[in-house]
Every structure is written in structure tokens, then in C-alpha cells.
Design an enzyme around this catalytic site. Structure first.
Site, PDB file in Angstrom:
ATOM      1  N   GLU A  71      -0.250  -4.280  12.456  1.00  0.00           N
ATOM      2  CA  GLU A  71      -2.549  -3.620  12.445  1.00  0.00           C
ATOM      3  C   GLU A  71      -2.924  -5.366  12.340  1.00  0.00           C
ATOM      4  O   GLU A  71      -3.725  -5.258  12.984  1.00  0.00           O
ATOM      5  CB  GLU A  71      -2.655  -2.799  12.770  1.00  0.00           C
ATOM      6  N   HIS A 169      -8.185  -2.062   2.100  1.00  0.00           N
ATOM      7  CA  HIS A 169      -8.858  -3.238   3.455  1.00  0.00           C
ATOM      8  C   HIS A 169     -10.087  -1.430   3.646  1.00  0.00           C
ATOM      9  O   HIS A 169      -9.746  -0.350   3.577  1.00  0.00           O
ATOM     10  CB  HIS A 169      -8.330  -2.893   4.487  1.00  0.00           C
ATOM     11  N   LEU A 250       3.567   1.096  -0.422  1.00  0.00           N
ATOM     12  CA  LEU A 250       2.943  -0.093  -0.175  1.00  0.00           C
ATOM     13  C   LEU A 250       1.555  -0.197   1.305  1.00  0.00           C
ATOM     14  O   LEU A 250       1.163  -0.877   1.795  1.00  0.00           O
ATOM     15  CB  LEU A 250       4.077  -0.631   1.027  1.00  0.00           C
ATOM     16  N   CYS A 256      -3.080   1.268  10.611  1.00  0.00           N
ATOM     17  CA  CYS A 256      -1.409   0.062   9.806  1.00  0.00           C
ATOM     18  C   CYS A 256      -0.320  -0.309  10.991  1.00  0.00           C
ATOM     19  O   CYS A 256       0.633  -1.372  11.252  1.00  0.00           O
ATOM     20  CB  CYS A 256      -1.089   0.050   8.416  1.00  0.00           C
TER      21      CYS A 256
END
Length: 265
Positions: A71, A169, A250, A256
């Protein structure tokens, strides 16, 4: 295009690489187990396909440990695609690897190219009426401004917002559930960035459940957050829980792992 932000005909994914044990992470909570991640990834792809979508599964890229998180490499819109410029230097090559696959599906491919511009797809939330982009450690003002310029000709409206401190994010803390509704952590919604939307808050202590994806008639969410799951079910959504224990190590979540889109003919 009605329901453009959650109804899709296509998705692109990439197989986890064996090198993923060296993937970036904000806090070390353990080394991902590749076999478990592969099993979770297979469940994810099968669920997307269950909706009738065409899922393109790209081969692993061992040179890029984080390349399963496709993404971040691009923003796919109804009129065209924009290749991102990731803010993590080790990920710049991933966007270049994705570009030809998008060119095979879209007639109009644009690129973030400014030397001072950085932007990752994980900071971008597309709704029916606007594109929200969160400033973060991986996305800066120059990157957001360049995205706004590139997409203006397609009639897109870009709105800059802010990612909470310490959050990787913007979409780590939120996701779109339908044209009017956003799932969010309270630390993000408290900023007022979703004033024009209906909000469903994740349960306290289940902030990691905020990153879901609405894909056609399903909401895919990470397994292990029962109170947030119950809130979504009670709100009328068809929820599917997908194992995410290894990607979470992660800083990865449901959004994602795919690029979701309906390419313009």
C-alpha cells in the site's frame, strides 16, 4: 464513481519475502515468523477473492524486506495511479518495482518526484469526497502538496491532516467503513479531523484494531480485538478476522497488505 472508496474490482498483493525478518519496526516486539505470516497472507488473499475481486499476487522481493506492505508504494484512484516516494530510504525501490504493474492496468500513471517530497500510502485515507493525507515521519508537506497538484486534474480534493505523535501512519489509527463512517482511535478523532463523518471508536486498549479495510461487502480486521469486533458487528458490518500477529511486529495491518482499486477502462 459511486462507492469508489470501498468497492473494488482489483487488488494487488505481494508475497512476504524471507528477508522480512529484517523489516523496519518502531519497537522491537520480536522477529516475525515467516510461515505464520504466509498463512495469514493466504487467508487475506482468499478473503479478498471471496468478494469477487481479481487479486494479483506478485512474487516476493528479497531485496526489500518490507515489500509485502504494498500500500505504501502507490495511490490508486478511479482516474489513474500515483507512484509514491516513501519516506523510509530503504523502501524507495519498492515504488519503482510497483510502477510497471500499475502501468499494465492504468492508462495514466503519475509519480511523486520532488527531491524533498516524501509520501507513503499508509498515510492516505480516500473517502467518497476527499483524500485525507496525514503528516507523519514518513509523509511531509512537500509530498502532500505534490500529490494535490498531480490529482487536481482528476477532480480530487486533498486535505492535509496530522498523524498522532508516535504513530507510524495516519491509517494506523483509522479506516473507512462506508461513505459516511470511519473507525478511529480516540487519540486521532480528538483532533477533529473527521468532523463531517460518523465515527465508531475502537475499544480502549484495542487501538491496533483501527486499521481495517472495507472491501466490497466485507470488513477485514485483525484478529484478537473482540470488543471492537462486536462494535462493528452491532453496527451492521460483515466482519472477517484475519491473523495479523506477524505483520503487527513490523507495524503492519490490514490496509498495508494490498492496493485496492477499480481501474478506469
Amino acid at each position: 464513481m459511486p462507492n469508489r472508496s470501498y468497492r473494488f474490482t482489483h487488488a494487488i498483493t505481494r508475497k512476504p519475502a524471507a528477508s522480512i525478518i529484517a523489516g523496519l519496526r518502531a519497537v522491537d516486539t520480536g522477529t516475525p515468523d515467516l510461515a505464520t505470516m504466509q498463512a495469514h497472507h493466504a487467508d487475506y488473499i482468499a478473503t479478498l477473492r471471496e468478494t469477487g475481486a481479481t487479486v494479483i499476487e506478485l512474487e516476493a522481493l528479497d531485496a526489500y524486506p518490507d515489500s509485502v506492505f504494498v500500500e505504501d508504494t502507490a495511490l490508486c484512484l478511479p482516474s489513474g495511479a500515483v507512484v509514491m516516494r516513501p519516506g523510509a530510504p530503504s523502501r524507495l525501490g519498492e515504488a519503482a518495482e510497483m510502477a510497471p504493474h500499475l502501468a499494465a492496468l492504468y492508462g495514466d500513471i503519475r509519480r511523486i518526484e520532488g527531491a524533498d517530497s516524501f509520501i507513503e500510502g499508509g498515510d492516505i485515507l480516500m473517502t467518497e469526497t476527499e483524500i485525507l493525507v496525514g503528516r507523519s515521519a514518513r509523509t511531509n508537506a512537500a509530498g502532500i502538496a505534490e500529490l494535490a497538484r498531480l490529482t487536481a486534474a482528476w477532480g480530487e480534493v486533498v486535505r492535509e491532516v496530522h498523524t498522532p505523535p508516535g504513530v507510524l501512519h495516519f491509517k494506523t489509527d483509522c479506516s473507512l467503513l462506508d461513505a459516511e463512517t470511519i473507525l478511529s482511535t480516540t487519540r486521532l478523532s480528538a483532533s477533529g479531523c473527521f468532523k463531517s463523518y460518523r465515527l465508531i471508536d475502537v475499544a480502549e486498549g484495542e487501538e491496533a484494531a483501527a486499521n481495517t479495510i472495507r472491501f466490497n461487502d466485507l470488513v477485514l480486521m485483525p484478529a484478537g480485538f473482540p470488543r471492537t469486533r462486536d462494535r462493528l458487528v452491532q453496527a451492521g458490518y460483515d466482519v472477517r478476522e484475519i491473523g495479523n500477529s506477524e505483520c503487527a511486529k513490523l507495524d503492519g495491518g490490514m490496509s498495508c497488505l494490498s492496493l485496492r482499486f477499480t481501474p478506469k477502462p
